[in-house]
Enzyme design. Sequence first.
Site, PDB file in Angstrom:
ATOM      1  N   MET A 174      -9.351  26.284  -5.560  1.00 53.24           N
ATOM      2  CA  MET A 174      -9.769  25.735  -6.843  1.00 53.24           C
ATOM      3  C   MET A 174     -10.244  26.861  -7.769  1.00 53.24           C
ATOM      4  SD  MET A 174     -11.332  21.947  -6.252  1.00 53.24           S
ATOM      5  CE  MET A 174     -12.969  22.418  -5.747  1.00 53.24           C
ATOM      6  N   LEU A 230     -12.443  32.732  -7.379  1.00 56.35           N
ATOM      7  CA  LEU A 230     -12.118  33.394  -6.121  1.00 56.35           C
ATOM      8  C   LEU A 230     -13.153  34.453  -5.746  1.00 56.35           C
ATOM      9  CD1 LEU A 230      -8.265  33.866  -6.603  1.00 56.35           C
ATOM     10  CD2 LEU A 230      -9.511  31.877  -5.703  1.00 56.35           C
ATOM     11  N   ASP A 260     -14.465  36.987  -1.972  1.00 53.25           N
ATOM     12  CA  ASP A 260     -13.880  37.726  -0.853  1.00 53.25           C
ATOM     13  C   ASP A 260     -13.373  36.807   0.257  1.00 53.25           C
ATOM     14  OD1 ASP A 260     -14.349  40.087  -2.158  1.00 53.25           O
ATOM     15  OD2 ASP A 260     -16.060  40.689  -0.930  1.00 53.25           O
ATOM     16  N   HIS A 305     -11.748  33.987  -0.247  1.00 52.16           N
ATOM     17  CA  HIS A 305     -10.378  33.650  -0.659  1.00 52.16           C
ATOM     18  C   HIS A 305      -9.432  34.834  -0.427  1.00 52.16           C
ATOM     19  CE1 HIS A 305     -12.707  30.810  -3.334  1.00 52.16           C
ATOM     20  NE2 HIS A 305     -11.856  29.985  -2.769  1.00 52.16           N
ATOM     21  N   GLN A 357     -11.201  14.662  -6.136  1.00 45.44           N
ATOM     22  CA  GLN A 357     -12.123  14.848  -5.008  1.00 45.44           C
ATOM     23  C   GLN A 357     -13.568  14.982  -5.468  1.00 45.44           C
ATOM     24  OE1 GLN A 357      -9.900  18.474  -3.898  1.00 45.44           O
ATOM     25  NE2 GLN A 357     -11.877  19.445  -3.538  1.00 45.44           N
ATOM     26  N   GLU A 407     -12.211  28.072   7.543  1.00 48.28           N
ATOM     27  CA  GLU A 407     -12.944  27.227   8.492  1.00 48.28           C
ATOM     28  C   GLU A 407     -14.288  26.750   7.947  1.00 48.28           C
ATOM     29  OE1 GLU A 407     -13.324  29.146  12.263  1.00 48.28           O
ATOM     30  OE2 GLU A 407     -11.265  28.663  12.856  1.00 48.28           O
ATOM     31  N   VAL A 445     -15.898  33.710   6.036  1.00 49.54           N
ATOM     32  CA  VAL A 445     -16.365  35.030   5.586  1.00 49.54           C
ATOM     33  C   VAL A 445     -17.787  34.880   5.069  1.00 49.54           C
ATOM     34  CG1 VAL A 445     -15.949  36.955   4.002  1.00 49.54           C
ATOM     35  CG2 VAL A 445     -14.021  35.752   5.045  1.00 49.54           C
ATOM     36  N   MET A 467     -19.668  32.518   2.276  1.00 42.80           N
ATOM     37  CA  MET A 467     -19.220  32.688   0.900  1.00 42.80           C
ATOM     38  C   MET A 467     -18.690  31.366   0.366  1.00 42.80           C
ATOM     39  SD  MET A 467     -17.445  36.429   0.680  1.00 42.80           S
ATOM     40  CE  MET A 467     -18.406  37.910   1.013  1.00 42.80           C
ATOM     41  N   SER A 468     -19.081  31.048  -0.858  1.00 47.35           N
ATOM     42  CA  SER A 468     -18.670  29.801  -1.504  1.00 47.35           C
ATOM     43  C   SER A 468     -18.746  29.995  -3.007  1.00 47.35           C
ATOM     44  CB  SER A 468     -19.585  28.649  -1.080  1.00 47.35           C
ATOM     45  OG  SER A 468     -19.356  27.503  -1.893  1.00 47.35           O
TER      46      SER A 468
END
Length: 283
Positions: free
Chosen positions: A34, A37, A39, A41, A65, A153, A181, A189-190
């Site tokens: 989405m 981006l 690290d 991604h 969603q 994951e 990651v 990371m998000s």
Amino acid sequence: MSASPLIARTVPTLRRAVDNLRKRKATIALVPTMGALHDGHVSLVRLAKRRASRVVVSIFVNPTQFAPTEDFGAYPRTWKADIAKLAAEDVDIVWHPGVDAMYPDGFATRIVPEGPAIAGLEDRFRPHFFGGVATVVGKLFTQCRPDFAIFGEKDFQQLRVVSQMARDLDLGVKIVGSRTVRERDGLAMSSRNVYLSPEERRTAPILYRAMKDSAGRIRAGEAVASAMKRGAATIEAAGFALDYYEARHAETLAPLASRKDGPLRILVAAKLGTTRLIDNIAV
């Protein structure tokens, strides 16, 4: 200097580009995103390049969603930075449809997943979510026709839902999960981490530390219920509003009473201030 990827905004343009790759006998890996981006991604893109000769990255903030109370409008959008990252990784195609291209007037078909989509985790708090994910990912698969699709994951229930859908509907794509990651302090990371205040950002890694502690206790022989209760208490004491903190079967997402009952995954979702964080680890 890396060449910029081809940017496709309509299905016919995308199809022509994919057909040209197929004529050259290319294998194709898709990385659905989405945007915004980071690290994590980039790690998915690098895994995609190891699996296939050509890589397609989709950037589409999927409205189906998001519930009306969620952050669709505020979801971070960083187009120029995203394209720079993808160019640096030699991505071949960026699929960047508008909402009208993905859901044109008269669109009336939805995929309604069951199995891992109704495991009582994310679906308990976001009942709309996996129907939206399954529908858009199903469309991405038929539009891009990849040999592989790479998913992180961190969104573990989503990974299980998409894997089940691809298998059940014979979509001809192999789903590949990529490890989460993390920042140096353990925070997954998000794209939503940018919403955290400086103080919240310092607190956020407690989620990971609590999961690691619970996993260690379970591996050492402590009862699952006891180890999970300790972990939940740690998270709540740090100021999180806990949605769930669960030990589940790593394949089916069914509840597990003992590590002997199958491979185990700890999954968590909790709010810190206004930011909802999810994470998981294997035991």
